[in-house]
Design an enzyme around this catalytic site. Sequence first.
Site: not given
Ligand code: NAD
Length: 349
Positions: A80, A182, A184
């Site tokens: 990472k 977001g 995901v």
């Molecule tokens: P993102 O930044 O697009 O979405 C995160 C969302 O969570 C945002 O809309 C934000 O406003 C919201 N948020 C933050 N704090 C919050 C809270 N307390 N309550 C409610 N909503 C809240 O990120 P993402 O790419 O969708 O990733 C989400 C999670 O999935 C992360 O932990 C990331 O590490 C994990 N993940 C993502 C992927 C991928 O392919 N993008 C793969 C594996 C794991």
Amino acid sequence: MRVFPLLGEHDYDKVVFCNDNDSGLRAIIAIHDTTLGPALGGVRMLPYPTEAEALRDVLRLARGMTYKAAISGVDLGGGKSVIIGDSRTAKNPALLRALGRFIESLGGQYLAGQDIGTNSHDMAVIRASTGHVACVNESAGGAGDPSRTTAYGVSCGIRAVLKATTGSDTLAGRHISIQGLGNVGFAVARFCHEAGARLTVSDIYTPLAAKAAQELGATVIAPDDIYDVECDVYSPNSVGGIINDDTVPRLRCAAVAGGANNALAEPRHADLLAQRGITYGPDYLVNSGGLIRCQEEVFDRPTEDFTIYSKVTQIYDQTLHVIELADELGISTAAAADWLAEERIAGAK
Ligand code: NAD
């Protein structure tokens, strides 16, 4: 039976601190383990208050990538990187290219991808300095954002925990609560909605919650109320550490399965969930769909949805296998997942 971690807490192949005065880059690259292949992991950009916090995050995330690859049959190691800074104000091409040069200096031991604070366009910029990068946007010839594939895998994990808790994996008529909408979370919500589930959702960014209400008929609640929702599955898709001493007693769900990395504040919270009779789909298994897609990109194999989804569907069987193993061994599902991952790495060493 007791399960001992095979990979010690401080066993990292390499940790590199990156400083580039010209661009202002301050970053850390952590390579946890490369037994199964080069270490792949996203580039996270956050305004960490201290370097110590950035280091803690990158170490934990890199380790999680090793386990994610191992349990999902991916031939990659875990790594990472984190950039210390606000992605909305401090991110620029010079800074990303500087990170690319540090990645290049590692000779392919670490492969970058997108994560919180970076996107597939940033990966195209990094590619100007190094070829060791995945998730480059499609118009620049890459496979693009893996989030929808991650979300599809999360929907497979949700169906698996439903099967384990109710005997049926159908989503129709089930009540799913989704935290975070977001890249995901919104796609998870859409998959569940299209399969007939009823949704309760929350996001600190209210336009996304309003969009879910309008497009998916979701009930929107305040961010902190999500833990109290009586539902079949709670799906955390925002930040890590949200399953903790404060939230576990509040949960009113039969099961948990979501995309958020490091959802458990500490490993012992998996035991607390089990004591409350809540079935936990381990985060790094349930959210491994994006990594499975990245593997195909890295090894130059087809990445269209149809081919990838047939591979990602394995998350369903693997989650059920972990739940059965946990039952058999009398341990938490998180410990059972660690055990399976470590067994694969030990076999390859
Ligand atoms: P993102 O930044 O697009 O979405 C995160 C969302 O969570 C945002 O809309 C934000 O406003 C919201 N948020 C933050 N704090 C919050 C809270 N307390 N309550 C409610 N909503 C809240 O990120 P993402 O790419 O969708 O990733 C989400 C999670 O999935 C992360 O932990 C990331 O590490 C994990 N993940 C993502 C992927 C991928 O392919 N993008 C793969 C594996 C794991």
